[in-house]
Design a protein around this motif. Structure first.
Motif, PDB file in Angstrom:
ATOM      1  N   ARG A   1       4.326  16.765   9.877  1.00  0.00           N
ATOM      2  CA  ARG A   1       4.570  16.307   8.502  1.00  0.00           C
ATOM      3  C   ARG A   1       6.030  15.906   8.318  1.00  0.00           C
ATOM      4  O   ARG A   1       6.341  14.896   7.678  1.00  0.00           O
ATOM      5  CB  ARG A   1       4.182  17.427   7.534  1.00  0.00           C
ATOM      6  CG  ARG A   1       4.226  17.058   6.070  1.00  0.00           C
ATOM      7  CD  ARG A   1       3.716  18.216   5.221  1.00  0.00           C
ATOM      8  NE  ARG A   1       4.484  19.443   5.435  1.00  0.00           N
ATOM      9  CZ  ARG A   1       4.164  20.631   4.924  1.00  0.00           C
ATOM     10  NH1 ARG A   1       3.095  20.751   4.155  1.00  0.00           N
ATOM     11  NH2 ARG A   1       4.911  21.696   5.159  1.00  0.00           N
TER      12      ARG A   1
ATOM     13  N   MET B   1       3.126   4.043   9.488  1.00  0.00           N
ATOM     14  CA  MET B   1       1.830   4.250   8.839  1.00  0.00           C
ATOM     15  C   MET B   1       0.995   5.275   9.603  1.00  0.00           C
ATOM     16  O   MET B   1       0.312   6.115   9.007  1.00  0.00           O
ATOM     17  CB  MET B   1       1.074   2.930   8.726  1.00  0.00           C
ATOM     18  CG  MET B   1       1.631   1.969   7.683  1.00  0.00           C
ATOM     19  SD  MET B   1       1.780   2.703   6.015  1.00  0.00           S
ATOM     20  CE  MET B   1       0.102   3.231   5.701  1.00  0.00           C
ATOM     21  N   ILE B   2       1.053   5.225  10.921  1.00  0.00           N
ATOM     22  CA  ILE B   2       0.363   6.245  11.720  1.00  0.00           C
ATOM     23  C   ILE B   2       0.923   7.622  11.377  1.00  0.00           C
ATOM     24  O   ILE B   2       0.173   8.586  11.158  1.00  0.00           O
ATOM     25  CB  ILE B   2       0.527   5.961  13.226  1.00  0.00           C
ATOM     26  CG1 ILE B   2      -0.227   4.683  13.614  1.00  0.00           C
ATOM     27  CG2 ILE B   2       0.022   7.138  14.065  1.00  0.00           C
ATOM     28  CD1 ILE B   2       0.038   4.216  15.042  1.00  0.00           C
TER      29      ILE B   2
ATOM     30  N   LEU C   1       2.386   8.538   8.647  1.00  0.00           N
ATOM     31  CA  LEU C   1       1.995   8.919   7.287  1.00  0.00           C
ATOM     32  C   LEU C   1       0.570   9.481   7.272  1.00  0.00           C
ATOM     33  O   LEU C   1       0.298  10.477   6.598  1.00  0.00           O
ATOM     34  CB  LEU C   1       2.090   7.715   6.356  1.00  0.00           C
ATOM     35  CG  LEU C   1       3.495   7.273   5.955  1.00  0.00           C
ATOM     36  CD1 LEU C   1       3.429   6.017   5.096  1.00  0.00           C
ATOM     37  CD2 LEU C   1       4.223   8.374   5.200  1.00  0.00           C
ATOM     38  N   HIS C   2      -0.325   8.839   8.009  1.00  0.00           N
ATOM     39  CA  HIS C   2      -1.700   9.348   8.068  1.00  0.00           C
ATOM     40  C   HIS C   2      -1.737  10.726   8.730  1.00  0.00           C
ATOM     41  O   HIS C   2      -2.452  11.633   8.277  1.00  0.00           O
ATOM     42  CB  HIS C   2      -2.590   8.370   8.834  1.00  0.00           C
ATOM     43  CG  HIS C   2      -2.926   7.132   8.065  1.00  0.00           C
ATOM     44  ND1 HIS C   2      -3.647   7.168   6.886  1.00  0.00           N
ATOM     45  CD2 HIS C   2      -2.657   5.825   8.293  1.00  0.00           C
ATOM     46  CE1 HIS C   2      -3.803   5.937   6.427  1.00  0.00           C
ATOM     47  NE2 HIS C   2      -3.203   5.104   7.255  1.00  0.00           N
ATOM     48  N   LEU C   3      -0.964  10.889   9.801  1.00  0.00           N
ATOM     49  CA  LEU C   3      -0.911  12.192  10.463  1.00  0.00           C
ATOM     50  C   LEU C   3      -0.310  13.246   9.535  1.00  0.00           C
ATOM     51  O   LEU C   3      -0.732  14.398   9.529  1.00  0.00           O
ATOM     52  CB  LEU C   3      -0.092  12.090  11.750  1.00  0.00           C
ATOM     53  CG  LEU C   3      -0.677  11.230  12.872  1.00  0.00           C
ATOM     54  CD1 LEU C   3       0.269  11.216  14.067  1.00  0.00           C
ATOM     55  CD2 LEU C   3      -2.046  11.747  13.296  1.00  0.00           C
ATOM     56  N   SER C   4       0.689  12.835   8.748  1.00  0.00           N
ATOM     57  CA  SER C   4       1.326  13.757   7.811  1.00  0.00           C
ATOM     58  C   SER C   4       0.341  14.227   6.748  1.00  0.00           C
ATOM     59  O   SER C   4       0.294  15.411   6.391  1.00  0.00           O
ATOM     60  CB  SER C   4       2.531  13.081   7.157  1.00  0.00           C
ATOM     61  OG  SER C   4       3.132  13.940   6.203  1.00  0.00           O
ATOM     62  N   ARG C   5      -0.455  13.298   6.229  1.00  0.00           N
ATOM     63  CA  ARG C   5      -1.450  13.667   5.207  1.00  0.00           C
ATOM     64  C   ARG C   5      -2.508  14.595   5.795  1.00  0.00           C
ATOM     65  O   ARG C   5      -2.935  15.560   5.148  1.00  0.00           O
ATOM     66  CB  ARG C   5      -2.084  12.402   4.635  1.00  0.00           C
ATOM     67  CG  ARG C   5      -1.115  11.524   3.860  1.00  0.00           C
ATOM     68  CD  ARG C   5      -1.785  10.258   3.356  1.00  0.00           C
ATOM     69  NE  ARG C   5      -2.842  10.565   2.383  1.00  0.00           N
ATOM     70  CZ  ARG C   5      -3.639   9.652   1.846  1.00  0.00           C
ATOM     71  NH1 ARG C   5      -3.516   8.376   2.197  1.00  0.00           N
ATOM     72  NH2 ARG C   5      -4.551   9.999   0.969  1.00  0.00           N
ATOM     73  N   LEU C   6      -2.922  14.283   7.012  1.00  0.00           N
ATOM     74  CA  LEU C   6      -3.884  15.158   7.687  1.00  0.00           C
ATOM     75  C   LEU C   6      -3.274  16.542   7.903  1.00  0.00           C
ATOM     76  O   LEU C   6      -3.919  17.571   7.662  1.00  0.00           O
ATOM     77  CB  LEU C   6      -4.297  14.543   9.026  1.00  0.00           C
ATOM     78  CG  LEU C   6      -5.219  15.381   9.908  1.00  0.00           C
ATOM     79  CD1 LEU C   6      -6.547  15.653   9.217  1.00  0.00           C
ATOM     80  CD2 LEU C   6      -5.456  14.682  11.249  1.00  0.00           C
TER      81      LEU C   6
END
Length: 284
Positions: A102, A53-54, A56-61
């Motif tokens: 990403r 989940m971390i 995924l958040h970094l990927s979206r950012l």
């Protein structure tokens, strides 16, 4: 939680004091069932899930920052320390650190699903398949330790171009504010939404920006539109109106930033390494 005393699966026949052992080792409790203790990998799966989940958040950012660094947007520019030159185009600065971030998210998802796939068909007690937990856990930990400092460095050093962001603003994005204008005059939102849709279509037919549409065109749709309707096309006022807890007004965002800093400070204190066991050469 202490697993000692579980033996290979059925517990030990020797009268050891498991609670004493747990206390001596600084652990909070003992495992309640030996068969479960030797086969339970919930902690590994949960670690992989949280880590994923971390990621995924970094990927979206990263995706958003990559988009905003493109020539089409040019809202931000990455530091040379976190970008590379193109092998083909001399003028291009590649956001490689963000693209790698990403990409790593996909690998993290694979490790999580890989372990879950191993666990799904196992019977009770220990099986050699469970050795497959080590690689994804260790590799995931290593990956996070690489990703987090890099993304933090990107954010600390990036250059923001607010003037280009302002230039990109289009009055059409304030169409919802036009509907809100009518709502404040007593029109139900569903009706206001339909009215504004008519106005947007009319502006498109006349090839005019929404804020340059003559007042008479607004009033053809509703007599509730008055001269003050031009006040709707103020981007800063639009943002300021969203001043609810969790909203996007400057005042609301300021509070959110304060809350985030407080959260980080609290967790930094809780996870601080004791002075007698420094992690770095500077004692930090």
């Amino acid at each position: 939680v202490l697993p000692l005393g579980s033996g290979a699966l059925a517990g030990t026949p020797y009268p050891i004091d498991r609670k004493f052992l747990a206390n001596q080792l600084g652990l909070k409790a003992i495992t309640p069932n030996s068969i479960d203790a030797v086969s339970n990998r919930d902690s590994a799966a949960e670690f992989l899930f949280v880590s994923t989940m971390i990621a995924l958040h970094l990927s979206r950012l990263a995706e958003m920052l990559i988009l905003y660094t493109s020539a089409e947007f040019d809202f931000i520019e990455l530091s040379d320390a976190y970008s590379t030159g193109s092998s083909l185009m001399p003028q291009k600065k590649n956001p490689d650190t963000l693209e790698l971030t990403r990409g790593k998210a996909g690998t993290m998802i694979g490790r999580l699903t890989g372990l879950l796939s191993v666990l799904k068909g196992l019977p009770s007690a220990y099986d050699k398949d469970l050795q497959e937990d080590k690689i994804p856990v260790f590799e995931t930990s290593d990956t996070l330790c690489l990703m987090l400092p890099v993304v933090a460095g990107v954010l600390r050093t990036l250059e923001i171009h607010p003037e280009k962001m302002r230039t990109a603003l289009d009055p059409a994005i304030l169409a919802t504010d036009l509907a809100d204008y009518l709502v404040r005059k007593g029109v139900p939102f569903r009706q206001a939404h339909a009215m504004v849709g008519q106005i947007v279509r009319r502006a498109h037919e006349l090839n005019l920006p929404l804020n340059e549409l003559p007042l008479k065109e607004f009033q053809k749709v509703s007599p509730l539109f008055e001269k003050d309707v031009q006040g709707v096309f103020d981007f800063e006022a639009s943002i300021a109106h969203r001043n609810v807890p969790g909203g996007t007004s400057p005042a609301a965002v300021k509070i959110q930033l304060q809350q985030a800093r407080q959260f980080l400070e609290q967790h930094r204190i809780r996870s601080a390494v004791p002075p007698e066991t420094p992690r770095g050469g500077d004692g930090s």
